[in-house]
Design a protein around this motif. Structure first.
Motif, PDB file in Angstrom:
ATOM      1  N   LEU A 198      42.739  42.124  30.062  1.00 49.00           N
ATOM      2  CA  LEU A 198      43.934  41.556  30.704  1.00 49.00           C
ATOM      3  C   LEU A 198      43.796  41.572  32.221  1.00 49.00           C
ATOM      4  N   ASP A 199      43.252  42.643  32.771  1.00 49.79           N
ATOM      5  CA  ASP A 199      43.040  42.731  34.214  1.00 49.79           C
ATOM      6  C   ASP A 199      42.088  41.630  34.681  1.00 49.79           C
ATOM      7  N   ALA A 200      41.018  41.419  33.927  1.00 51.48           N
ATOM      8  CA  ALA A 200      40.067  40.368  34.296  1.00 51.48           C
ATOM      9  C   ALA A 200      40.697  38.989  34.188  1.00 51.48           C
ATOM     10  N   LEU A 201      41.521  38.760  33.154  1.00 49.45           N
ATOM     11  CA  LEU A 201      42.171  37.459  32.990  1.00 49.45           C
ATOM     12  C   LEU A 201      43.179  37.209  34.101  1.00 49.45           C
ATOM     13  N   ALA A 202      43.916  38.231  34.499  1.00 48.76           N
ATOM     14  CA  ALA A 202      44.879  38.067  35.591  1.00 48.76           C
ATOM     15  C   ALA A 202      44.169  37.649  36.877  1.00 48.76           C
ATOM     16  N   LYS A 203      43.036  38.259  37.174  1.00 46.79           N
ATOM     17  CA  LYS A 203      42.293  37.881  38.376  1.00 46.79           C
ATOM     18  C   LYS A 203      41.689  36.488  38.228  1.00 46.79           C
ATOM     19  N   HIS A 204      41.274  36.129  37.013  1.00 47.45           N
ATOM     20  CA  HIS A 204      40.723  34.803  36.759  1.00 47.45           C
ATOM     21  C   HIS A 204      41.791  33.728  36.972  1.00 47.45           C
ATOM     22  N   LEU A 205      43.049  34.066  36.675  1.00 44.57           N
ATOM     23  CA  LEU A 205      44.166  33.135  36.860  1.00 44.57           C
ATOM     24  C   LEU A 205      44.750  33.203  38.266  1.00 44.57           C
ATOM     25  N   ASP A 206      44.133  34.011  39.129  1.00 45.97           N
ATOM     26  CA  ASP A 206      44.625  34.220  40.493  1.00 45.97           C
ATOM     27  C   ASP A 206      46.019  34.858  40.485  1.00 45.97           C
ATOM     28  N   LEU A 207      46.293  35.658  39.475  1.00 46.50           N
ATOM     29  CA  LEU A 207      47.539  36.434  39.428  1.00 46.50           C
ATOM     30  C   LEU A 207      47.233  37.835  39.935  1.00 46.50           C
ATOM     31  N   HIS A 208      46.761  37.894  41.173  1.00 44.53           N
ATOM     32  CA  HIS A 208      46.345  39.142  41.798  1.00 44.53           C
ATOM     33  C   HIS A 208      46.704  39.058  43.278  1.00 44.53           C
ATOM     34  N   PRO A 209      47.441  40.027  43.801  1.00 49.93           N
ATOM     35  CA  PRO A 209      47.935  39.905  45.186  1.00 49.93           C
ATOM     36  C   PRO A 209      46.890  40.197  46.266  1.00 49.93           C
ATOM     37  N   TYR A 210      45.689  40.610  45.884  1.00 44.09           N
ATOM     38  CA  TYR A 210      44.655  40.940  46.872  1.00 44.09           C
ATOM     39  C   TYR A 210      43.492  39.949  46.751  1.00 44.09           C
ATOM     40  N   ASN A 211      42.801  39.724  47.894  1.00 46.90           N
ATOM     41  CA  ASN A 211      41.622  38.868  47.858  1.00 46.90           C
ATOM     42  C   ASN A 211      40.377  39.711  47.563  1.00 46.90           C
ATOM     43  N   GLU A 212      39.204  39.071  47.614  1.00 43.89           N
ATOM     44  CA  GLU A 212      37.968  39.764  47.268  1.00 43.89           C
ATOM     45  C   GLU A 212      37.625  40.876  48.250  1.00 43.89           C
ATOM     46  N   GLN A 213      38.129  40.785  49.491  1.00 41.97           N
ATOM     47  CA  GLN A 213      37.878  41.813  50.484  1.00 41.97           C
ATOM     48  C   GLN A 213      38.897  42.952  50.415  1.00 41.97           C
ATOM     49  N   GLY A 214      39.789  42.889  49.459  1.00 44.42           N
ATOM     50  CA  GLY A 214      40.793  43.935  49.314  1.00 44.42           C
ATOM     51  C   GLY A 214      41.966  43.782  50.258  1.00 44.42           C
ATOM     52  N   GLN A 215      42.128  42.625  50.850  1.00 39.93           N
ATOM     53  CA  GLN A 215      43.245  42.390  51.761  1.00 39.93           C
ATOM     54  C   GLN A 215      44.421  41.786  50.980  1.00 39.93           C
ATOM     55  N   LEU A 216      45.613  42.228  51.323  1.00 36.55           N
ATOM     56  CA  LEU A 216      46.817  41.760  50.632  1.00 36.55           C
ATOM     57  C   LEU A 216      47.122  40.317  51.017  1.00 36.55           C
ATOM     58  N   LYS A 217      47.124  39.426  50.028  1.00 31.73           N
ATOM     59  CA  LYS A 217      47.474  38.026  50.283  1.00 31.73           C
ATOM     60  C   LYS A 217      48.989  37.836  50.294  1.00 31.73           C
ATOM     61  N   GLY A 218      49.669  38.670  49.604  1.00 31.59           N
ATOM     62  CA  GLY A 218      51.121  38.546  49.476  1.00 31.59           C
ATOM     63  C   GLY A 218      51.552  38.974  48.089  1.00 31.59           C
TER      64      GLY A 218
END
Length: 760
Positions: free
Chosen positions: A156-176
């Motif tokens: 589920l964690d991998a799918l959420a990131k695949h769907l861009d349902l993750h508030p951080y970018n690849e560098q660990g910075q908060l997108k919102g």
């Protein structure tokens, strides 16, 4: 969507530079950019506080599912997993926050308890509702439940990131922070079409239905379904090529006869959607909610419309302008027609094209049964039926006027103003008035009472016809034609002055009437503020007085016809358990003759009559029955008794009431009116066998609708009242069935759910 937002941002940046650096030669370029910006479709704008649905190709999504789950996973299971992620952005925010350390003392967690909790909930739902259990790849069969949840959580964690349902970018910075995901782009297309798949006319041999509406004429309407408002919903009409019957989502339209141009409309009980406005349709959940809301909260159509608009409509971004009281009334009528018609096992058929006021009149004519409530027919329960008992083991007093619950500890008041002639006539009938001499069977009772309110009717003497004009009129169609243009003061034949109801000679009377009845006049406010029965010096001289129970109805002659008259009261018949048996309107008074006629209508045969009939003025009804000769028939089956509340006062002044109408005599003369029961400690005690206050309780509840029904036409009043009493009876019966099922299943009854709750 993402591409459009990106283009929009780039356009704004370029446009800003052009506006700052362009001279007159650059105005054309600026205008071109502004035109391009205006051409971006407005429908792609996201509502405030929402994020777009994940922008991912089906191929990429399919590959992910294929890599992590079984190839035999069902589509429904995949959709459950997908929408469980899009519906829980707050949980995904909490989970993602624990994957990044920002404060001293925090520990980085690849898999948080938040995600494990979501995984467990999804797996439980799939196992309970899907045909096959959830199967994942790269998961060993020997894993226990906790290990499976952990593996599922990682997926589920991998799918959420695949769907861009993750508030951080690849560098660990908060997108919102993740916002609620809008499902606007994936809303299904709703269409309204007939629920019949073939013609149901017998001669058509189940012929298929053709879509008969031309493309340019297909209506696009607003649909309210599951409290969601959908704009631009197509409405399709089916037609049989043989009989030409038209089929719509909520009704059928067929010719009265072959070749006839007169059409009938069949109101389908099976309809899933109902038309409540020129371009507004609703599902049955909405219309059922209207019926339940009005019933439960004594709500007017205006109040319900305001409630729904504030609760539902204002929170949705749609073109629809909200429902009105007319929509609510239409929904009430359409739903109530189908509710009552379903109880009869038939679809109501009326002439096509009737106005809504005509629909209610015709519906009551076909389904109203003159006020008899169908679900109550043949009803018996432990509260309104008791086994017949020939003798009584109660004898707490030698006085036949003593009643249970009042006179156990003191003497009964003596009789005043004895009417010797009545006493002699009553004693002559003593053999026939023996209270307990029925055929051995279960003993039943009904309770009769009235509530003083009713709809307006024609103001002319002895005319109870519906008003020709319900908004300001005072006469029916006939008397409006005969007297509408003349002065409305009794006996005057002069022509009335324009915009008044009086001639020039009687203008002073008309102005006085306006002063006393105007909403903004001080006397109007004082009328509202005065207590019950008060009559101050500033009040109008014409005040109605309560009619004594043992007095005939006075003949009232009004001096003017300025206002329509009203039906005096609504009379109801109830079972002691609260089930409503029938109702009727009395035009002028709750007289004994009207009550007897009502009883004759509801109980036309001896077999249908109850053993006891409880009325607050039973002594008057009994006296009328004796003098009119009807007691010869009624005495073979029934006895009239006064309810416990009124009997205490009646017995002091009325010999007939004192001798024959005691609701619970202590001398043992009525063994079927007093029964033995046991309290929670097992101690025996005597109680009244029946609830003689059932109608009083019903009328207290029914009175809450007085302000709603006050200005209704007679047709609307009849249908509304019949619907409420019909629906109320269904609720009481449903409650009894639930209690019976609970008792049969071993459920405990703590006594907290007594019958009086039905009228709260």
């Amino acid at each position: 969507m993402m591409l459009l937002v990106c283009i929009s941002n780039q356009v704004q940046a370029v446009l800003s530079r052009l506006l700052l650096g362009a001279g007159h030669s650059g105005l054309l370029t600026v205008w071109i950019w502004m035109t391009m910006l205006a051409l971006i479709p407005a429908t792609y704008a996201m509502p405030a506080g929402e994020s777009p649905f994940p922008d991912i190709t089906f191929k990429a999504f399919s590959q992910f599912i294929g890599q992590h789950f079984s190839s035999k996973i069902s589509l429904s299971t995949v959709l459950v997993i997908l929408f469980s992620l899009t519906e829980n952005p707050d949980l995904l925010n909490l989970h993602a926050r624990q994957q990044y350390v920002q404060c001293v003392g925090e520990n980085q967690t690849a898999l948080s308890g938040w995600m494990k909790g979501l995984a467990r909930a999804i797996k439980q739902s799939i196992d309970q509702n899907q045909r096959k259990p959830l199967k994942m790849k790269n998961v060993a069969k020997e894993m226990d439940d906790d290990q499976e949840i952990t593996a599922f959580s990682f997926k589920l964690d991998a799918l959420a990131k695949h769907l861009d349902l993750h508030p951080y970018n690849e560098q660990g910075q908060l997108k919102g922070k993740l916002l609620p995901v809008s499902h606007k782009l994936i809303q299904p297309v709703h269409v309204l079409c007939p629920n019949s798949m073939e013609c149901e006319t017998a001669n058509c041999n189940s012929r298929s239905l053709l879509q008969s509406t031309r493309t340019r004429d297909i209506p696009q309407v607003t649909l309210i379904k599951n409290s969601v408002i959908y704009d631009d919903v197509f409405v399709f009409t089916g037609e049989c090529s043989t009989c030409k019957t038209k089929y719509l989502a909520d009704h059928e339209r067929a010719a009265e006869a072959v070749g006839s141009r007169q059409y009938n409309r069949v109101y389908l009980n099976s309809a899933k959607y109902l038309k409540i406005g020129q371009s507004v349709w609703v599902d049955r959940a909405f219309s059922s909610g209207v019926l339940n809301g009005i019933y439960s909260f004594h709500a007017s159509t205006s109040a319900y419309a305001e409630y729904w608009n504030n609760s539902v409509w204002k929170h949705q971004s749609v073109n629809f302008k909200g429902i009105t009281r007319r929509h609510v009334w239409q929904a009430f009528v359409q739903e109530s027609i189908r509710t009552i018609a379903s109880a009869y096992g038939t679809d109501l058929t009326l002439k096509d094209g009737l106005a809504i006021d005509e629909v209610t009149k015709e519906a009551f004519e076909h389904l109203g049964q003159n006020g008899i409530i169908l679900p109550a027919r043949g009803h018996h329960c432990s509260e309104c039926t008791h086994p017949y008992k020939r003798t009584s083991d109660l004898r707490a007093s030698d006085d036949p006027a003593a009643t249970l619950g009042v006179d156990e500890d003191h003497d009964v008041p003596g009789l005043q103003n004895i009417n010797t002639s009545l006493r002699q006539s009553s004693s002559a009938e003593s053999e026939r008035m023996d209270v307990d001499n029925p055929v051995v069977k279960d003993v039943t009772m009904c309770v009769v009472d009235g509530i003083v309110f009713g709809p307006p009717h024609c103001a002319y003497d002895n005319c109870t016809t519906e008003l020709a004009n319900a908004r300001g009129g005072v006469f029916c169609a006939l008397h409006e034609q005969e007297h509408g243009a003349t002065c409305h003061v009794r006996g005057c034949v002069n022509q009335k002055v324009a915009r008044t109801k009086a001639c020039q000679q009687h203008q002073a009377i008309w102005k006085r009437y306006l002063s006393n009845h105007g909403r903004k006049q001080l006397s109007g406010f004082r009328r509202m503020l005065r207590g019950f029965g008060e009559n101050r010096a500033w009040h109008p001289a014409t005040e109605s007085s309560a009619q004594p129970h043992d007095q005939p109805a006075p003949e009232v002659q009004y001096a003017t016809y300025f206002t329509p008259r009203r039906f005096y009261c609504v009379e109801t018949i109830c079972a002691p358990c609260g089930v409503v048996i029938a109702w009727a309107k009395f035009a002028y008074a709750e007289g004994a003759s009207n009550i007897m006629q009502f009883l004759e209508t509801v109980y036309p045969t001896e077999e249908s009559r109850p053993d006891y009939i409880c009325i607050d003025k039973a002594c008057v009804v009994l006296n009328h029955s004796i003098t009119s000769g009807s007691w010869e028939r009624w005495s073979r089956t029934s006895r009239f008794i006064v309810d416990a509340y009124h009997y205490i006062n009646h017995r002091v002044t009325d010999y007939l009431c004192r001798s024959w109408c005691n609701p619970a005599p202590l001398d043992g003369s009525a063994p079927n009116l007093v029964i033995l029961d046991y309290d929670k400690r097992g101690q025996p005690y005597y109680k009244r066998a029946f609830n003689t206050q059932a109608c009083e309780q019903l009328n207290a509840w029914l009175g809450g609708f007085e302000s709603v029904m006050r200005k209704m036409t007679v047709g609307n009043f009849n249908w509304f009242l019949h619907t409420m009493l019909f629906y109320h009876t269904q609720m009481v019966l449903d409650k009894q069935r639930k209690q019976a099922n609970s008792s049969s299943d071993g459920g405990s009854d703590d006594g907290s759910d007594d019958s009086s709750d039905d009228f709260d």
